[in-house]
Design a protein around this motif. Structure first.
Motif, PDB file in Angstrom:
ATOM      1  N   ARG A   1      40.583  34.316  33.247  1.00  0.00           N
ATOM      2  CA  ARG A   1      40.512  35.028  33.882  1.00  0.00           C
ATOM      3  C   ARG A   1      40.185  36.210  34.071  1.00  0.00           C
TER       4      ARG A   1
ATOM      5  N   TYR B   1      32.325  42.179  39.056  1.00  0.00           N
ATOM      6  CA  TYR B   1      33.289  42.157  38.481  1.00  0.00           C
ATOM      7  C   TYR B   1      32.755  42.416  37.079  1.00  0.00           C
TER       8      TYR B   1
ATOM      9  N   ASP C   1      44.346  43.188  35.511  1.00  0.00           N
ATOM     10  CA  ASP C   1      44.698  43.687  37.025  1.00  0.00           C
ATOM     11  C   ASP C   1      44.454  44.303  38.094  1.00  0.00           C
TER      12      ASP C   1
ATOM     13  N   GLU D   1      41.452  42.386  39.930  1.00  0.00           N
ATOM     14  CA  GLU D   1      41.981  40.868  40.564  1.00  0.00           C
ATOM     15  C   GLU D   1      42.738  41.827  41.929  1.00  0.00           C
ATOM     16  N   GLU D   2      43.163  43.082  41.715  1.00  0.00           N
ATOM     17  CA  GLU D   2      43.838  43.218  43.036  1.00  0.00           C
ATOM     18  C   GLU D   2      42.052  43.467  43.571  1.00  0.00           C
TER      19      GLU D   2
ATOM     20  N   VAL E   1      39.492  42.345  44.157  1.00  0.00           N
ATOM     21  CA  VAL E   1      39.005  41.241  44.438  1.00  0.00           C
ATOM     22  C   VAL E   1      40.019  40.580  45.878  1.00  0.00           C
ATOM     23  N   ALA E   2      41.640  40.359  45.152  1.00  0.00           N
ATOM     24  CA  ALA E   2      42.331  40.318  46.516  1.00  0.00           C
ATOM     25  C   ALA E   2      42.440  41.146  47.934  1.00  0.00           C
ATOM     26  N   ALA E   3      41.610  42.361  47.432  1.00  0.00           N
ATOM     27  CA  ALA E   3      41.475  43.579  49.121  1.00  0.00           C
ATOM     28  C   ALA E   3      40.043  43.484  49.300  1.00  0.00           C
ATOM     29  N   GLY E   4      39.621  42.256  48.833  1.00  0.00           N
ATOM     30  CA  GLY E   4      38.330  42.589  48.938  1.00  0.00           C
ATOM     31  C   GLY E   4      37.447  43.847  49.494  1.00  0.00           C
TER      32      GLY E   4
END
Length: 103
Positions: free
Chosen positions: A19, A27, A57, A60-61, A63-66
């Motif tokens: 992960r 990151y 976690d 990763e959130e 990254v997902a949110a840019g």
């Protein structure tokens, strides 16, 4: 600790490392710095690994949110780490207590 616990621990750790490797480079750099900082400071109550899992976690959130990693943690990574373990005993605290007890 039995052999099954050791095997499960290795599986968990390998999945955790995978992960981390999936994160963008900036990151990963900050995550490794956070990990290094906590290994030096040693938050005693957080030895079960939940702290690193939570940070992963959170990243990763992000990254997902840019978002960029510094948008999440700020420019002072050590201050971010200190805020996470505020109020937790550390190995440094235990060492200091042992020195004070010798006096």
């Amino acid at each position: 600790m039995g052999i099954k616990d050791i095997i499960d621990g290795k599986k968990y750790w390998r999945a955790h490392v995978a992960r981390i490797k999936a994160l963008p480079r900036d990151y990963r750099i900050v995550y490794n710095e956070i990990q290094r900082y906590f290994f030096k400071v040693g938050p005693v109550e957080l030895l079960d690994g939940s702290l690193f899992e939570g940070i992963l976690d959170f990243f990763e959130e992000g990254v997902a949110a840019g978002k960029g990693v510094l948008e999440l943690v700020g420019n002072d990574v050590a201050a971010f780490c200190d805020d996470l373990i505020k109020g937790s005993r550390t190995f440094a605290d235990i060492y200091q207590e042992s020195l004070n007890a010798r006096k």
